[in-house]
Design a protein around this motif. Structure first.
Motif, mmCIF file in Angstrom:
data_model
loop_
_atom_site.group_PDB
_atom_site.id
_atom_site.type_symbol
_atom_site.label_atom_id
_atom_site.label_comp_id
_atom_site.label_asym_id
_atom_site.label_seq_id
_atom_site.Cartn_x
_atom_site.Cartn_y
_atom_site.Cartn_z
ATOM 1 N N CYS A 170 -5.438 -6.647 5.042
ATOM 2 C CA CYS A 170 -4.777 -6.276 3.775
ATOM 3 C C CYS A 170 -4.571 -7.487 2.873
ATOM 4 O O CYS A 170 -3.520 -7.633 2.242
ATOM 5 C CB CYS A 170 -3.439 -5.596 4.036
ATOM 6 N N ASP A 171 -5.568 -8.371 2.801
ATOM 7 C CA ASP A 171 -5.416 -9.578 1.982
ATOM 8 C C ASP A 171 -5.318 -9.240 0.498
ATOM 9 O O ASP A 171 -4.512 -9.829 -0.224
ATOM 10 C CB ASP A 171 -6.589 -10.530 2.218
ATOM 11 N N GLU A 172 -6.164 -8.310 0.038
ATOM 12 C CA GLU A 172 -6.111 -7.915 -1.374
ATOM 13 C C GLU A 172 -6.029 -6.405 -1.486
ATOM 14 O O GLU A 172 -6.822 -5.676 -0.883
ATOM 15 C CB GLU A 172 -7.335 -8.409 -2.137
ATOM 16 N N VAL A 173 -5.065 -5.935 -2.247
ATOM 17 C CA VAL A 173 -4.868 -4.512 -2.484
ATOM 18 C C VAL A 173 -4.876 -4.293 -3.992
ATOM 19 O O VAL A 173 -4.077 -4.890 -4.714
ATOM 20 C CB VAL A 173 -3.538 -4.012 -1.883
ATOM 21 N N ARG A 174 -5.780 -3.451 -4.447
ATOM 22 C CA ARG A 174 -5.931 -3.203 -5.884
ATOM 23 C C ARG A 174 -5.609 -1.748 -6.209
ATOM 24 O O ARG A 174 -6.084 -0.834 -5.545
ATOM 25 C CB ARG A 174 -7.355 -3.538 -6.340
ATOM 26 N N GLY B 47 -5.358 8.330 -9.260
ATOM 27 C CA GLY B 47 -6.053 7.057 -9.128
ATOM 28 C C GLY B 47 -6.377 6.749 -7.682
ATOM 29 O O GLY B 47 -6.371 7.652 -6.830
ATOM 30 N N ARG B 48 -6.647 5.476 -7.399
ATOM 31 C CA ARG B 48 -6.983 5.094 -6.026
ATOM 32 C C ARG B 48 -6.460 3.704 -5.711
ATOM 33 O O ARG B 48 -6.218 2.884 -6.615
ATOM 34 C CB ARG B 48 -8.490 5.164 -5.799
ATOM 35 N N ILE B 49 -6.303 3.437 -4.410
ATOM 36 C CA ILE B 49 -5.911 2.125 -3.906
ATOM 37 C C ILE B 49 -7.102 1.584 -3.118
ATOM 38 O O ILE B 49 -7.621 2.253 -2.216
ATOM 39 C CB ILE B 49 -4.685 2.220 -2.984
ATOM 40 N N VAL C 17 0.841 -1.201 0.000
ATOM 41 C CA VAL C 17 0.000 0.000 0.000
ATOM 42 C C VAL C 17 0.875 1.250 0.000
ATOM 43 O O VAL C 17 0.654 2.200 -0.767
ATOM 44 C CB VAL C 17 -0.945 0.010 1.222
ATOM 45 N N GLN C 18 1.866 1.264 0.864
ATOM 46 C CA GLN C 18 2.765 2.409 0.954
ATOM 47 C C GLN C 18 3.478 2.665 -0.371
ATOM 48 O O GLN C 18 3.623 3.815 -0.817
ATOM 49 C CB GLN C 18 3.792 2.187 2.075
ATOM 50 N N GLN C 19 3.905 1.590 -1.011
ATOM 51 C CA GLN C 19 4.602 1.729 -2.291
ATOM 52 C C GLN C 19 3.663 2.222 -3.391
ATOM 53 O O GLN C 19 4.051 3.049 -4.226
ATOM 54 C CB GLN C 19 5.212 0.382 -2.686
ATOM 55 N N ALA C 20 2.417 1.727 -3.384
ATOM 56 C CA ALA C 20 1.456 2.107 -4.427
ATOM 57 C C ALA C 20 1.020 3.565 -4.319
ATOM 58 O O ALA C 20 0.598 4.168 -5.317
ATOM 59 C CB ALA C 20 0.236 1.188 -4.362
ATOM 60 N N MET C 21 1.125 4.136 -3.127
ATOM 61 C CA MET C 21 0.707 5.535 -2.954
ATOM 62 C C MET C 21 1.500 6.486 -3.842
ATOM 63 O O MET C 21 0.982 7.524 -4.268
ATOM 64 C CB MET C 21 0.836 5.929 -1.483
ATOM 65 N N GLY D 160 -7.722 4.138 -16.453
ATOM 66 C CA GLY D 160 -8.566 2.958 -16.612
ATOM 67 C C GLY D 160 -7.872 1.643 -16.346
ATOM 68 O O GLY D 160 -8.526 0.593 -16.293
ATOM 69 N N THR D 161 -6.578 1.668 -16.159
ATOM 70 C CA THR D 161 -5.854 0.428 -15.859
ATOM 71 C C THR D 161 -6.024 0.052 -14.398
ATOM 72 O O THR D 161 -6.186 0.909 -13.528
ATOM 73 C CB THR D 161 -4.356 0.556 -16.185
ATOM 74 N N SER D 162 -5.985 -1.244 -14.145
ATOM 75 C CA SER D 162 -6.168 -1.759 -12.789
ATOM 76 C C SER D 162 -5.276 -2.974 -12.599
ATOM 77 O O SER D 162 -5.115 -3.771 -13.528
ATOM 78 C CB SER D 162 -7.631 -2.137 -12.555
ATOM 79 N N GLU D 163 -4.697 -3.115 -11.408
ATOM 80 C CA GLU D 163 -3.862 -4.277 -11.136
ATOM 81 C C GLU D 163 -3.882 -4.614 -9.642
ATOM 82 O O GLU D 163 -4.054 -3.746 -8.797
ATOM 83 C CB GLU D 163 -2.420 -4.046 -11.592
ATOM 84 N N ILE D 164 -3.742 -5.894 -9.350
ATOM 85 C CA ILE D 164 -3.615 -6.356 -7.972
ATOM 86 C C ILE D 164 -2.151 -6.211 -7.578
ATOM 87 O O ILE D 164 -1.271 -6.795 -8.221
ATOM 88 C CB ILE D 164 -4.067 -7.815 -7.816
ATOM 89 N N VAL D 165 -1.877 -5.434 -6.557
ATOM 90 C CA VAL D 165 -0.498 -5.209 -6.138
ATOM 91 C C VAL D 165 -0.146 -5.997 -4.867
ATOM 92 O O VAL D 165 0.988 -5.960 -4.409
ATOM 93 C CB VAL D 165 -0.217 -3.704 -5.904
ATOM 94 N N SER D 166 -1.115 -6.704 -4.311
ATOM 95 C CA SER D 166 -0.874 -7.484 -3.093
ATOM 96 C C SER D 166 -0.271 -8.837 -3.434
ATOM 97 O O SER D 166 -0.295 -9.279 -4.588
ATOM 98 C CB SER D 166 -2.174 -7.666 -2.319
ATOM 99 N N GLU D 167 0.273 -9.479 -2.427
ATOM 100 C CA GLU D 167 0.854 -10.812 -2.553
ATOM 101 C C GLU D 167 0.179 -11.744 -1.565
ATOM 102 O O GLU D 167 -0.556 -11.315 -0.669
ATOM 103 C CB GLU D 167 2.356 -10.764 -2.276
ATOM 104 N N SER D 168 0.421 -13.026 -1.711
ATOM 105 C CA SER D 168 -0.127 -14.000 -0.769
ATOM 106 C C SER D 168 0.597 -13.863 0.569
ATOM 107 O O SER D 168 1.822 -13.762 0.610
ATOM 108 C CB SER D 168 0.048 -15.408 -1.321
ATOM 109 N N GLN D 169 -0.159 -13.828 1.652
ATOM 110 C CA GLN D 169 0.416 -13.686 2.989
ATOM 111 C C GLN D 169 0.142 -14.948 3.793
ATOM 112 O O GLN D 169 -0.933 -15.526 3.698
ATOM 113 C CB GLN D 169 -0.190 -12.473 3.711
ATOM 114 N N HIS D 170 1.123 -15.359 4.600
ATOM 115 C CA HIS D 170 0.904 -16.525 5.449
ATOM 116 C C HIS D 170 0.369 -16.069 6.810
ATOM 117 O O HIS D 170 -0.233 -15.000 6.914
ATOM 118 C CB HIS D 170 2.168 -17.380 5.563
#
Length: 326
Positions: free
Chosen positions: A255-259, A245-247, A132-136, A265-275
């Motif tokens: 924070c399971d999924e961060v988009r 844009g927005r997060i 999230v911090q990086q996507a800002m 108009g582009t969109s991407e999932i920037v999150s990763e799988s967390q244990h």
């Protein structure tokens, strides 16, 4: 190997022990319970060697290096101080204490005794919060953030029946802000820093605690809206909105999924799988111990005091008073 003692025999400590069992650099060697029968029962079910019914004896013992505290909020400060004064590191469940005065004192005691004190606000330590911090940077400048965590408490029905569950009892320093709002304010203050102004409103129950609330944190060119509740539910996600844009964050507490959605108009999932969610805070805690530091960079002493200060401010505005405040 860092040896943990635990205070609390509830579902949160179940999660903690399950997480510890997945890690090879920590172990649970002792637990405390008020009654010997409960201590023995819980220890046997989790293969824990040592049990205590005296916090003082546990703090003095040489079978633990650190303590994980998952007792009622109102006991956090007293128990943390006891163990730190006996040279034990403290990982304490959120909220760290009842008010900013207690948190400030805890930070002082940690430094005096050269031990690690950490508030177990798990979402701050998760890899996806870093995402999230990086996507800002890609949506900057940020102009608004809306953080939401509202879930109907299973204890609220008991409360409405005239009973007095701990969840809605000010004697235990409880309420919606302390239980859920902390998951929102922690990230908000970490991302945006000290606000210029804090405005709070909410529903204060007859018991004296808050059932729900809304907080507006004002910054230069930015407003952050925090909404929390234990008396109604919503699945509305949290979002950070910038000029580019927005997060969108599915659940700010996990924070399971961060988009990332950009204005083009582009969109991407920037999150990763967390244990295991609690593993990240445990890792940071152990890293601080090995570095012989009294705090972590992710959630520093300054961060913990600032969070407690804002939460105390919010409660003052709502008229929510705990015995610890007096």
């Amino acid at each position: 190997m860092i040896r943990f003692g635990i205070i609390g025999t509830n579902f949160i400590t179940d999660w903690f022990i399950d997480t510890i069992n997945q890690l090879d650099y920590v172990e649970v060697t002792a637990l405390y319970s008020r009654t010997e029968s409960r201590a023995n029962e819980y220890a046997e079910s989790h293969c824990i060697v040592h049990t205590f019914t005296s916090l003082e004896e546990m703090a003095k013992s040489d079978v633990i290096d650190a303590i994980y505290i998952a007792s009622p909020n109102s006991l956090h400060a007293e128990q943390s101080i006891l163990f730190m004064q006996h040279g034990k590191h403290v990982l304490c469940e959120k909220p760290l204490a009842s008010n900013v005065q207690e948190v400030t004192r805890l930070v002082e005691v940690a430094k005096e005794n050269q031990v690690v004190l950490l508030e177990a606000l798990r979402n701050l330590f998760m890899p996806n919060f870093e995402r999230v911090q990086q996507a800002m940077e890609r949506i900057a400048p940020v102009r608004r953030a809306v953080f939401n965590k509202s879930q109907y408490s299973s204890r609220y029905d008991l409360y409405k029946q005239g009973k007095n569950p701990n969840t809605f009892n000010p004697d235990f320093s409880n309420g919606s802000l302390m239980d859920l709002g902390v998951y929102l304010l922690g990230p908000a203050l970490k991302l945006f820093g000290q606000p210029n102004d804090v405005q709070a409103s909410g529903v204060k129950l007859e018991s004296g605690v808050d059932g729900s609330g809304t907080i507006i944190l004002s910054y230069d060119g930015l407003d952050v809206v925090v909404m929390h509740s234990k008396i109604h539910a919503t699945s509305t996600p949290s979002e950070i909105i910038g000029e580019k844009g927005r997060i969108v964050i599915d659940d700010i507490a996990t924070c399971d999924e961060v988009r990332l959605e950009l204005r083009d108009g582009t969109s991407e999932i920037v999150s990763e799988s967390q244990h295991a969610p609690m593993s990240y805070e445990i890792e940071a805690f152990v890293r601080a111990i090995k570095a012989e530091d009294t705090e972590t960079a992710v959630h520093s002493a300054t961060d913990m005091i600032r969070l407690a200060d804002v939460m105390t401010n919010v409660r003052t505005q709502l008229g929510v008073v705990y015995p610890a405040d007096k």
